[in-house]
Design an enzyme around this catalytic site. Structure first.
Site, PDB file in Angstrom:
ATOM      1  N   GLU A 231      34.098  31.488  31.700  1.00  0.00           N
ATOM      2  CA  GLU A 231      34.178  32.379  32.859  1.00  0.00           C
ATOM      3  C   GLU A 231      34.740  33.737  32.487  1.00  0.00           C
ATOM      4  OE1 GLU A 231      35.762  34.369  36.440  1.00  0.00           O
ATOM      5  OE2 GLU A 231      36.843  33.731  34.633  1.00  0.00           O
ATOM      6  N   ASP A 252      39.725  30.095  42.083  1.00  0.00           N
ATOM      7  CA  ASP A 252      40.157  31.032  41.050  1.00  0.00           C
ATOM      8  C   ASP A 252      41.382  31.780  41.536  1.00  0.00           C
ATOM      9  OD1 ASP A 252      40.117  32.567  38.666  1.00  0.00           O
ATOM     10  OD2 ASP A 252      37.925  32.557  38.648  1.00  0.00           O
ATOM     11  N   HIS A 332      45.953  38.626  34.933  1.00  0.00           N
ATOM     12  CA  HIS A 332      45.656  38.967  33.538  1.00  0.00           C
ATOM     13  C   HIS A 332      46.852  39.630  32.854  1.00  0.00           C
ATOM     14  CE1 HIS A 332      40.971  38.701  33.482  1.00  0.00           C
ATOM     15  NE2 HIS A 332      41.537  37.698  34.118  1.00  0.00           N
TER      16      HIS A 332
END
Length: 399
Positions: A231, A252, A332
């Site tokens: 992904e 997610d 992230h």
């Protein structure tokens, strides 16, 4: 069982101890894109423990099966096992290693990170550092370095002082690098770690499957939990799907940030991401389920985001897609979420699995207009009866 029938029934409880244990074990397994065999084997073991059958693709995507009262139209619910990481791009004359990212993330969040480099024969510990690290050596120049991957390097914990030393230690261009997740679970419910994206959602999906299995609650149609492995580089759920699947919900990370509606203590139902809007009917079904079950939720759109759902549609699959996520700060980077958000995501996942499909017509990929969905039914819409302003009055007032 339709959505309204389902709303009258209490949801099977989530095993939150299982959720936390699974999350911490997942985080302990390095799985940057391309180095996912170990985490695939772990999830396969978890499915074996739950008595859920599955198959695995050549590269490692997992498609499990929970049998429903009807085979069609089947649905999928997906989370991804792969994470961000890095790869060796250069053996440097100073005995350190130049790197490139795996996936999209900023080098500023790699700086100072402890890591493991995987050679062909061993694992070597190390640290990612800026080219100029010590203020004692470089003074204020350390603050003027650009935040780019060209301005960081990996210092390995071996006596390495040259390119020849690195080669002698078995380090090669193309070796994988996994950064430490640094998980921390706070008594108040906050969870900090790298790679909550998407291991928190994987843990939630396995916990939702366990709730269904433990309760014995009947599923209206077949459900295929999917665990994808690419992904973070865009291909994701383009593999492991098949023609029987009519709708798919991705689990997610959801982005809590200024300008976003997402909250770290709720589940987010995303209506659009970088790839465009998600399916109207499936998304609104999830909203109604959250409302019916009193699940804390938010609606949001994400400008710089794509998920497994995008990959599935771009691969040519004619399926309804939606995205729901756990609210998290600093995606992230050093990510943070709260157990309330994971709980809400799990509850909405279970409610969805127990509900009827969006449209029985979806049993077949093609059909007549009969039974086709309708988004805006006039008889159900509230009409604004406020009269429009008189244009002449507007012109006279302007004069």
């Amino acid at each position: 069982m339709n959505t309204s029938d389902n709303a009258r029934l209490p949801l099977p409880p989530l095993d939150e101890a299982y959720l936390e244990e699974t999350l911490l074990q997942l985080l302990a397994i390095p799985s940057p894109v391309g180095l996912t065999d170990a985490v695939v084997r772990y999830v396969a073991g978890r499915l074996d423990g739950l008595g859920i059958p599955y198959v695995i693709t050549r590269r490692g995507a997992i498609r499990a099966t929970l049998r429903g009262q009807e085979r069609h139209p089947a649905r999928a619910i997906v989370a991804h096992l792969d994470t961000l990481g890095a790869m060796v791009r250069e053996l440097k004359d100073n005995g350190r290693v130049g790197v490139v990212p795996i996936g999209t993330w900023s080098s500023r969040f790699a700086e100072g990170g402890r890591l493991t480099l995987f050679t062909d024969t061993q694992q070597i510990r190390g640290t990612c550092l800026p080219l100029m690290t010590s203020g004692h050596a470089f003074g204020d120049a350390i603050n003027a370095q650009p935040n780019t991957w060209d301005n960081v390097e990996v210092r390995l914990d071996l006596p390495l002082h040259s390119r020849a030393d690195l080669a002698g230690a078995g380090v090669h261009v193309g070796d994988w690098i996994a950064f430490d997740p640094q998980p921390e679970v706070q008594p108040g419910g906050y969870i900090n770690a790298r790679y909550l994206d998407d291991k928190a959602a994987v843990a939630v999906l396995l916990t939702a499957c366990k709730a269904i299995q433990d309760s014995g609650a009947p599923l209206p149609v077949d459900v295929h939990p999917l665990f994808t492995i690419t992904e973070e580089v865009g291909s994701g759920a383009s593999a492991a799907l098949h023609g029987d699947i009519a709708e798919m919900v991705s689990l997610d990370i959801a982005i809590a940030a200024p300008g976003q509606a997402t909250d770290e203590r709720a589940v987010t139902i995303c209506l659009q991401d970088l790839s465009g809007p998600f399916d109207y009917h499936l998304s609104h079904k999830l909203i109604k389920l959250a409302q019916a079950h009193g699940i804390e939720h938010r609606r949001d759109v994400f400008k710089f985001y794509r998920s497994d759902s995008a990959a599935a549609v771009e691969a040519g699959n004619d399926i309804r897609t939606a995205l729901i996520g756990f609210g998290a700060d600093a995606s992230h980077a050093q990510e943070r979420t709260h157990v309330d958000s994971l709980r809400a995501l799990g509850q909405l996942s279970v409610a969805y699995l127990l509900s009827d499909p969006v449209a029985r017509r979806d049993r077949q990929s093609m059909g007549s207009i009969e039974g086709f969905t309708e988004q805006l039914k006039p008889e159900e819409m509230q009409v604004n009866t406020t009269p429009l302003p008189d244009p002449q009055e507007f012109l006279e007032a302007k004069d």
